[in-house]
Design a protein around this motif. Structure first.
Motif, PDB file in Angstrom:
ATOM      1  N   PRO A  55      15.466 -18.488  38.515  1.00  0.00           N
ATOM      2  CA  PRO A  55      15.417 -18.995  39.887  1.00  0.00           C
ATOM      3  C   PRO A  55      16.228 -18.075  40.788  1.00  0.00           C
ATOM      4  O   PRO A  55      16.986 -17.226  40.307  1.00  0.00           O
ATOM      5  CB  PRO A  55      16.047 -20.386  39.773  1.00  0.00           C
ATOM      6  N   ALA A  56      16.068 -18.249  42.084  1.00  0.00           N
ATOM      7  CA  ALA A  56      16.679 -17.320  43.039  1.00  0.00           C
ATOM      8  C   ALA A  56      18.195 -17.454  43.095  1.00  0.00           C
ATOM      9  O   ALA A  56      18.797 -18.324  42.466  1.00  0.00           O
ATOM     10  CB  ALA A  56      16.064 -17.542  44.424  1.00  0.00           C
ATOM     11  N   GLY A  57      18.786 -16.564  43.875  1.00  0.00           N
ATOM     12  CA  GLY A  57      20.231 -16.391  43.866  1.00  0.00           C
ATOM     13  C   GLY A  57      21.042 -17.632  44.143  1.00  0.00           C
ATOM     14  O   GLY A  57      22.068 -17.871  43.503  1.00  0.00           O
ATOM     15  N   ARG A  58      20.612 -18.462  45.110  1.00  0.00           N
ATOM     16  CA  ARG A  58      21.398 -19.648  45.444  1.00  0.00           C
ATOM     17  C   ARG A  58      21.428 -20.619  44.268  1.00  0.00           C
ATOM     18  O   ARG A  58      22.437 -21.275  44.025  1.00  0.00           O
ATOM     19  CB  ARG A  58      20.822 -20.334  46.682  1.00  0.00           C
ATOM     20  N   THR A  59      20.335 -20.713  43.533  1.00  0.00           N
ATOM     21  CA  THR A  59      20.315 -21.595  42.363  1.00  0.00           C
ATOM     22  C   THR A  59      21.182 -21.028  41.251  1.00  0.00           C
ATOM     23  O   THR A  59      21.949 -21.762  40.614  1.00  0.00           O
ATOM     24  CB  THR A  59      18.873 -21.793  41.860  1.00  0.00           C
ATOM     25  N   MET A  60      21.085 -19.721  41.004  1.00  0.00           N
ATOM     26  CA  MET A  60      21.887 -19.092  39.951  1.00  0.00           C
ATOM     27  C   MET A  60      23.373 -19.160  40.270  1.00  0.00           C
ATOM     28  O   MET A  60      24.216 -19.242  39.384  1.00  0.00           O
ATOM     29  CB  MET A  60      21.470 -17.636  39.765  1.00  0.00           C
ATOM     30  N   SER A  61      23.701 -19.162  41.540  1.00  0.00           N
ATOM     31  CA  SER A  61      25.112 -19.190  41.951  1.00  0.00           C
ATOM     32  C   SER A  61      25.650 -20.606  42.100  1.00  0.00           C
ATOM     33  O   SER A  61      26.742 -20.921  41.632  1.00  0.00           O
ATOM     34  CB  SER A  61      25.269 -18.442  43.272  1.00  0.00           C
ATOM     35  N   ASN A  62      24.888 -21.495  42.742  1.00  0.00           N
ATOM     36  CA  ASN A  62      25.434 -22.768  43.206  1.00  0.00           C
ATOM     37  C   ASN A  62      25.190 -23.958  42.286  1.00  0.00           C
ATOM     38  O   ASN A  62      25.759 -25.029  42.504  1.00  0.00           O
ATOM     39  CB  ASN A  62      24.853 -23.100  44.587  1.00  0.00           C
ATOM     40  N   SER A  63      24.352 -23.799  41.271  1.00  0.00           N
ATOM     41  CA  SER A  63      24.040 -24.936  40.402  1.00  0.00           C
ATOM     42  C   SER A  63      25.287 -25.493  39.728  1.00  0.00           C
ATOM     43  O   SER A  63      26.053 -24.750  39.102  1.00  0.00           O
ATOM     44  CB  SER A  63      23.043 -24.513  39.312  1.00  0.00           C
ATOM     45  N   GLY A  64      25.486 -26.806  39.895  1.00  0.00           N
ATOM     46  CA  GLY A  64      26.514 -27.497  39.137  1.00  0.00           C
ATOM     47  C   GLY A  64      27.944 -27.217  39.527  1.00  0.00           C
ATOM     48  O   GLY A  64      28.872 -27.580  38.793  1.00  0.00           O
ATOM     49  N   ILE A  65      28.180 -26.591  40.696  1.00  0.00           N
ATOM     50  CA  ILE A  65      29.570 -26.282  41.056  1.00  0.00           C
ATOM     51  C   ILE A  65      30.068 -27.146  42.207  1.00  0.00           C
ATOM     52  O   ILE A  65      31.117 -26.883  42.776  1.00  0.00           O
ATOM     53  CB  ILE A  65      29.750 -24.794  41.402  1.00  0.00           C
TER      54      ILE A  65
END
Length: 674
Positions: A55-65
């Motif tokens: 998935p794109a950058g925001r998902t790779m970065s922001n998931s679950g944090i």
């Protein structure tokens, strides 16, 4: 996964690593957050571990944090109407979108023309002045150490269109957080080709997002040459790369939601398209309010080079069964994100939950082709990519239909009207398998209204792709320096790092059975412009939204030939166009080794000491305001067609010694430059 060098690992740490996690923990965090059960978690984790899909950058970065950040990259604001009550809430919307980690596109077409009276007996400042407010907002809000991004779109019929086209040309730093593009329609293109005049008018759009053609509904109008406006757009694009162009009718012909939405805008990178929602709610039958729907989409990409088996050998081929599996899991992955996402504003939630738009894309295309012994600009490669993208789109749509049977179709689906979209009809006419999909949509519905979107995937391709070719772009250069912003978006954070293309590095390591010659590694600036356009055409055909691609143009390419590029894109059904022509004004973030050598070669061709060169008649200029010891003054700098400064002018409002001295200095500078 092992990063091929420390630079890529550092970029991953800067953009995606959270709380000291390692690479595998990053993938597990994303898979766990996006899955609805353990089985899905393992499926999502598996396709990321194999580097088949991310998935794109925001998902790779922001998931679950945390609950405050969004998993979407792409947003589009509702049209901004001609009212302060409309304008400043949209500024706040942009701030919330930036704060949550998204980029936003906005339409500046409906505003009262500059210089016309307002309802409170004032004079309207026009859209471009207010765009500075949006730009300042973006400069203020940080998102994880980075600034947000904007797309500003103005329709060609807006009465301030000349000011908009010139907005980024003269003042350094003007609208520096914006990409700007002009929306044109079929009628305008026809007027350009027939050298006719058109009317600029206010208002431009109806409440439905249709371009107003009925003169009785115009409050103001102004006649102007279509050719003049076209040449103005082209000249700015030729020199500065902006504005870009969007083709209104090409965008809307392929829109699956044609019966309830008119496309008027895109996200900052132009791969996601959205517009004005109109008509009645298919469920409640109540009239829809366009201001309650802001375009939103989450993205993901198939890493095509990782589906090649036996690369560079006689047996090189695509593992289609694995690709099909990755498409199925990827569509489910993206669909899940809609239900767990935190949206910056409820208008985005309304749109996503009503239409369930996702953006499945690709990256590593050029690397995949050379691994298959196909040259990116060859006819064989073009045909291969056409069939490959048809395979991807077909399986993505089939998966969405299966999800509809499992979970239900998107709420605002009108089955009969949906399957009449230009996108679906053109596929059904060419391929009977697509007609079967249309029949299934009539039976079962479809989970996602829009499915295909090709993003640039810059940082994803660098990190998770180990510097594979980005998106659908050709390989930029086999070895090159790259400008990277580490720890923030300020120019103070720029580092120059040496890079090597993934496929080229793998090719050098492949000894046994390697049949691929180095000349198969065609790079972006070695290709003709037509070859760039043809690849974009083939991929656009299978994309229901849009494709983010730059058409590389050599510095020496003529202005007249450059204008033809945009017309070819229009004729091929391409939805938007932007070019990159390197010159002294506009330099990219990638610096090829061969480009660095050119500077030394050009030094040897410099004029001899004492030689004075005439300033060309085709010189173009930029104007800068500065404060001198004699008060405010204006400096105009003119450039030749290659971007070289050739003369300066200064101007000061008052007369006297100061003005005379400034004029003398300016003339001496011009003489020295030439």
């Amino acid at each position: 996964m092992n990063f091929v060098n420390s630079v890529l690992e550092d970029i991953w740490k800067d953009r995606y690593q959270k709380n000291g996690e390692n690479y595998e923990e990053n993938l597990r965090r994303v898979a766990s957050h996006c899955a609805s059960n353990k089985q899905e978690e393992e499926l999502f984790l598996d396709i990321m571990q194999k580097r088949h899909f991310f998935p794109a950058g925001r998902t790779m970065s922001n998931s679950g944090i945390g609950k405050d950040l969004t998993l979407n990259n792409c947003f589009v604001a509702p049209q901004i109407e001609d009212s302060l009550d409309e304008i400043f809430p949209k500024v706040a919307l942009g701030a919330k979108t930036d704060q949550k980690g998204g980029g936003i596109g906005s339409v500046f077409s409906q505003w009262r023309p500059h210089g016309t009276p307002t309802a409170n007996d004032a004079i309207a400042m026009g859209a471009v002045s207010f765009m500075d407010v949006f730009n300042s907002q973006t400069a203020t809000i940080l998102q994880g150490g980075r600034r947000g991004a904007n797309m500003g779109v103005m329709n060609i019929y807006n009465m301030d269109i000349e000011e908009f086209i010139n907005a980024k040309s003269y003042d350094e730093g003007k609208l520096n957080h914006f990409n700007v593009s002009v929306m044109v329609d079929d009628d305008f293109i026809t007027a350009v080709r027939e050298n006719k005049n058109i009317y600029l008018h206010h208002p431009v759009y109806s409440e439905n997002g249709d371009i107003l053609k009925d003169e009785t509904k115009w409050e103001y109008k102004k006649e102007i040459s279509a050719t003049y406006l076209w040449d103005l757009i082209m000249r700015k694009a030729y020199d500065n790369g902006e504005p870009g162009i969007f083709f209104y009718d090409n965008l809307n012909k392929d829109n699956n939601l044609w019966y309830i939405e008119n496309i008027v805008c895109t996200n900052p990178c132009a791969e996601y398209v959205a517009g004005t929602i109109y008509g009645n709610n298919p469920i409640t039958k109540e009239k829809l309010n366009p201001d309650e729907f802001g375009g939103a989409c989450n993205l993901g990409s198939l890493f095509l080079h990782n589906f090649v088996q036996y690369p560079f050998t006689e047996k090189a081929s695509i593992r289609y069964s694995e690709l099909e599996h990755a498409i199925q899991v990827g569509v489910r992955f993206l669909d899940n994100i809609i239900d767990i996402n935190n949206f910056p504003d409820d208008i985005y939630k309304n749109y996503q939950q009503s239409f369930r738009t996702i953006g499945l894309g690709v990256t590593g295309l050029a690397d995949m082709l050379v691994m298959l012994n196909l040259k990116y600009n060859s006819k064989e490669a073009q045909q291969f990519v056409y069939e490959l993208m048809n395979f991807i789109a077909f399986n993505a749509y089939r998966t969405s239909i299966e999800l509809a049977r499992e979970k239900g179709y998107f709420p605002f689906l009108d089955k009969e009207k949906f399957i009449q979209s230009g996108y679906l009809q053109k596929h059904a006419k060419r391929d009977s398998r697509w007609q079967e999909l249309l029949d299934d949509i009539k039976k079962y519905g479809i989970r996602n209204a829009k499915i295909m979107s090709i993003a640039p995937t810059g940082t994803l391709s660098l990190t998770f792709g180990n510097n594979c070719s980005s998106g659908i772009e050709p390989i930029f250069s086999l070895e090159y320096d790259r400008k990277v912003k580490m720890g923030g978006q300020s120019d103070d954070n720029i580092e120059i790092v040496k890079m090597q293309d993934y496929a080229y590095r793998l090719w050098q390591q492949t000894k046994e059975g390697n049949i691929v010659s180095e000349d198969k590694f065609i790079t972006a600036m070695e290709m003709s412009v037509d070859e760039h356009v043809n690849m974009l055409k083939n991929i656009t055909y299978h994309t229901d939204m849009a494709v983010s691609k730059t058409i590389n143009v050599p510095t020496e390419y003529s202005f007249e030939d450059t204008k033809d590029i945009y017309m070819k894109c229009y004729d091929h059904g391409i939805k938007g166009c932007t070019i990159f022509r390197p010159n002294a004004i506009r330099q990219g973030i990638l610096i090829a080794e061969e480009d660095k050598g050119k500077d030394k070669q050009e030094d040897s061709n410099k004029p001899q000491r004492g030689q004075i060169i005439k300033a060309p008649k085709t010189a173009y200029g930029t104007t800068h305001k500065f404060v001198s010891g004699c008060g405010n003054a204006y400096l105009n700098i003119t450039y030749d067609e290659h971007g070289n400064i050739n003369q300066t002018f200064t101007n000061k409002g008052s007369s006297g010694t100061c003005r005379s001295n400034q004029e003398a200095v300016s003339r001496l500078i011009s003489l020295a430059l030439r």
